[in-house]
Design a protein around this motif. Sequence first.
Motif, PDB file in Angstrom:
ATOM      1  N   SER A 238       0.845  -1.204   0.000  1.00 37.51           N
ATOM      2  CA  SER A 238       0.000   0.000   0.000  1.00 37.51           C
ATOM      3  C   SER A 238       0.879   1.253   0.000  1.00 37.51           C
ATOM      4  O   SER A 238       1.062   1.900   1.045  1.00 37.51           O
TER       5      SER A 238
ATOM      6  N   GLY B  34       2.223   5.119  -0.565  1.00 36.23           N
ATOM      7  CA  GLY B  34       1.573   6.409  -0.426  1.00 36.23           C
ATOM      8  C   GLY B  34       1.993   7.123   0.847  1.00 36.23           C
ATOM      9  O   GLY B  34       2.709   6.566   1.689  1.00 36.23           O
TER      10      GLY B  34
ATOM     11  N   GLU C 206      -2.442   9.825   5.089  1.00 33.95           N
ATOM     12  CA  GLU C 206      -3.314   8.858   5.755  1.00 33.95           C
ATOM     13  C   GLU C 206      -2.932   7.427   5.409  1.00 33.95           C
ATOM     14  O   GLU C 206      -3.051   6.524   6.247  1.00 33.95           O
ATOM     15  N   THR C 207      -2.453   7.213   4.188  1.00 33.36           N
ATOM     16  CA  THR C 207      -2.041   5.864   3.799  1.00 33.36           C
ATOM     17  C   THR C 207      -0.866   5.396   4.641  1.00 33.36           C
ATOM     18  O   THR C 207      -0.829   4.249   5.093  1.00 33.36           O
TER      19      THR C 207
ATOM     20  N   ARG D 175      -2.085   4.519   8.118  1.00 31.30           N
ATOM     21  CA  ARG D 175      -2.773   3.239   8.120  1.00 31.30           C
ATOM     22  C   ARG D 175      -1.772   2.077   8.018  1.00 31.30           C
ATOM     23  O   ARG D 175      -1.967   1.032   8.634  1.00 31.30           O
ATOM     24  N   ARG D 176      -0.700   2.278   7.251  1.00 28.34           N
ATOM     25  CA  ARG D 176       0.327   1.238   7.148  1.00 28.34           C
ATOM     26  C   ARG D 176       0.949   0.964   8.504  1.00 28.34           C
ATOM     27  O   ARG D 176       1.147  -0.198   8.894  1.00 28.34           O
TER      28      ARG D 176
END
Length: 270
Positions: A127, A129, A132-133, A136-137
């Motif tokens: 994922s 980025g 926010e990415t 989240r990771r």
Amino acid sequence: MMNIQPPPQTPAPTSQPPEPPPPPTPAIQATSLTTTRGTRKVLHNLTFTVPQGQITGLLGPSGCGKSTLMRAIVGTQARVTGTLNVLNHPAGTPALRSRIGYVTQDPSVYDDLTVRQNLEYFAAILSPGHGETATRRQEDVTRAIAEVDLTTHADALAANLSGGQRNRVSLAVALLGTPELLVLDEPTVGLDPVLRRDLWDLFHTIAANRGTTILVSSHVMDEAERCHRLLLMREGEILADDTPESLRTSTATPTVEAAFLHLVDKANAT
């Protein structure tokens, strides 16, 4: 005196029972699946299904074709013929990459990275980025490390981990992104009984809480009793596709191992 007749009674409408819901589409569905290596046929016209949200055990002796079948399912096996659908897509479709977690027999870790760094690396591939990415990771990495009980070893170099801990790092990588299908190739080989038990408890938790489908291979027959359903393999063929209880009942044997040996003897006789 007037003779007044009561109005005719309108019969009450009969309610039809609701139609039963259609059975869920299998997570994996194979028809006439065949794989060759050179001139040798490794998998022989396999036809089977793997139900959603359950743990299906792929059991059989070493060399019977379990790893080859798993590679076909995740789309990394060459020279595959027949039909093989995974999560409603042909096996190997790019759309499946983020929906399947795959753990090979050899731990997929970098020795010069810590546990957390290994997971951060694979999470960035899965994922990419920023913003926010990236947040989240990091949450996924922390969650996956906790799920395999390696929080206290998160900053340890992979080179300094035991074999069982390295296996758990590989499993944590597969759990990144909460895949719908987990394909685990003999994940408990070489582990002590306590860790084997803990991993199986984790598999059942993941299947029950997330509805994740798990396909796990093993040549240890006592692990068969921990599965909801079994595919018993021998020499590239499937001898049985059933629940542990039904296998024991149909062969009049007390254990899955005895049922497997009974089926082998029956196959040899025919």
